[in-house]
Motif scaffolding. Structure first.
Motif, PDB file in Angstrom:
ATOM      1  N   VAL A  36      10.728  -4.394   0.086  1.00 34.27           N
ATOM      2  CA  VAL A  36      10.211  -4.471   1.460  1.00 34.27           C
ATOM      3  C   VAL A  36      10.331  -5.906   1.942  1.00 34.27           C
ATOM      4  O   VAL A  36      10.037  -6.847   1.200  1.00 34.27           O
ATOM      5  N   GLY A  37      10.780  -6.063   3.157  1.00 31.75           N
ATOM      6  CA  GLY A  37      10.969  -7.397   3.712  1.00 31.75           C
ATOM      7  C   GLY A  37      10.239  -7.605   5.025  1.00 31.75           C
ATOM      8  O   GLY A  37       9.707  -6.653   5.623  1.00 31.75           O
ATOM      9  N   LEU A  52      11.159 -11.260   1.263  1.00 35.16           N
ATOM     10  CA  LEU A  52      11.411  -9.954   0.652  1.00 35.16           C
ATOM     11  C   LEU A  52      10.702  -9.895  -0.682  1.00 35.16           C
ATOM     12  O   LEU A  52      10.672 -10.897  -1.409  1.00 35.16           O
ATOM     13  N   ILE A  53      10.143  -8.738  -1.004  1.00 35.59           N
ATOM     14  CA  ILE A  53       9.539  -8.532  -2.316  1.00 35.59           C
ATOM     15  C   ILE A  53      10.128  -7.272  -2.931  1.00 35.59           C
ATOM     16  O   ILE A  53      10.288  -6.245  -2.272  1.00 35.59           O
ATOM     17  N   LEU A  82       2.040 -10.592   3.988  1.00 32.03           N
ATOM     18  CA  LEU A  82       2.748 -11.854   4.225  1.00 32.03           C
ATOM     19  C   LEU A  82       1.752 -12.861   4.770  1.00 32.03           C
ATOM     20  O   LEU A  82       1.050 -12.575   5.739  1.00 32.03           O
ATOM     21  N   THR A  83       1.665 -14.006   4.138  1.00 31.66           N
ATOM     22  CA  THR A  83       0.844 -15.087   4.679  1.00 31.66           C
ATOM     23  C   THR A  83       1.738 -16.261   5.061  1.00 31.66           C
ATOM     24  O   THR A  83       2.717 -16.558   4.366  1.00 31.66           O
ATOM     25  N   MET A  84       1.418 -16.869   6.156  1.00 30.04           N
ATOM     26  CA  MET A  84       2.148 -18.036   6.651  1.00 30.04           C
ATOM     27  C   MET A  84       1.111 -19.097   7.003  1.00 30.04           C
ATOM     28  O   MET A  84       0.238 -18.869   7.852  1.00 30.04           O
ATOM     29  N   HIS A  99      11.906  -1.566   5.280  1.00 31.35           N
ATOM     30  CA  HIS A  99      12.241  -1.006   3.964  1.00 31.35           C
ATOM     31  C   HIS A  99      13.722  -1.228   3.695  1.00 31.35           C
ATOM     32  O   HIS A  99      14.565  -0.932   4.557  1.00 31.35           O
ATOM     33  N   ARG A 100      14.019  -1.760   2.507  1.00 31.28           N
ATOM     34  CA  ARG A 100      15.422  -1.915   2.148  1.00 31.28           C
ATOM     35  C   ARG A 100      15.994  -0.556   1.774  1.00 31.28           C
ATOM     36  O   ARG A 100      15.387   0.204   1.015  1.00 31.28           O
TER      37      ARG A 100
END
Lengths: 122, 108
Positions: A36-37, A52-53, A82-84, A99-100
């Protein structure tokens, strides 16, 4: 049927940390090959690949943002976070999770969430 | 990082036209090139993956070709719902898998 949905704050202040959650269904991030990205799109601008993970917890980041980004998964909750850090007005954008495509070596994103708009302003 | 450059940035076309958009990579990427369509206010939609494979449910008037560094998206018999912005994305090797700058297809 695969679905993804992003959630998080619509407004953050400069220097704050943004936390976005992608909640998905129709697949498991514990299945070999799944990934998932996150992609973002500033208003009126092009798509930007962020992170991406993979199912095995391997993680990849956009080099220019690597120091500010963290991607994690919670397989039991079917979520990717996702943290930024140190948000800036230039981070104002619509953030998408995707989703890839599975079963293909293409690495394309075949299913996308609807996106969540994040504005960075004091 | 591998960069991809699309051209043109915008084009005007009429219904029934054939439209061609190109994407060039600064590094050989074999066939790791994908095409997306995006309409205003919507998420991108995958059209073509692996340079020439049509995503399920996508009309056959869309086609992709190319390998190495030069790729093309072709839309035959342009339909009203095809007016949108199109992005290429390279997905070769380890991420980041970068996107092109987009091509807006407008009504002539």
């Amino acid at each position: 049927q695969i679905t993804l949905r992003e959630s998080g704050p619509a407004l953050v202040k400069p220097t704050q940390t943004l936390t976005l959650t992608c909640t998905f269904s129709g697949f498991s991030l514990s299945t070999s090959g799944v990934a998932v990205g996150w992609v973002r799109q500033p208003p009126g601008k092009a798509l930007q690949w962020l992170a991406l993970i993979y199912w095995d917890d391997d993680k990849r980041y956009r080099p220019s943002l690597k120091s500010r980004l963290t991607i994690t998964k919670d397989t039991s909750k079917n979520q990717v976070v996702l943290t930024m850090t140190n948000m800036d007005p230039e981070d104002t954008a619509t953030y998408y999770c995707a989703h890839r495509k599975y079963g293909s070596a293409s690495n394309a994103f075949d299913i996308w969430g609807q996106g969540t708009m994040v504005t960075v302003s004091s | 990082d591998i960069q991809v450059t699309q051209s043109p940035s915008s084009l005007s076309a009429s219904l029934g036209d054939r439209v061609t958009i190109t994407c060039r990579s600064n590094h050989g990427i074999i066939n790791y090139l994908n095409w997306y369509q995006q309409k205003p206010g919507q998420a991108p939609k995958l059209l073509i993956y692996a340079a020439s494979s049509l995503q399920s449910g996508v009309p056959s008037r869309f086609s992709g070709s190319g390998s190495g560094t030069d790729f093309t998206l072709t839309i035959n018999n342009l339909q009203p719902e095809d007016f949108a912005t199109y992005y290429c994305q390279q997905s070769y090797g380890a991420p980041p898998w970068t996107f092109g700058q987009g091509t807006k297809v407008e009504v002539k």
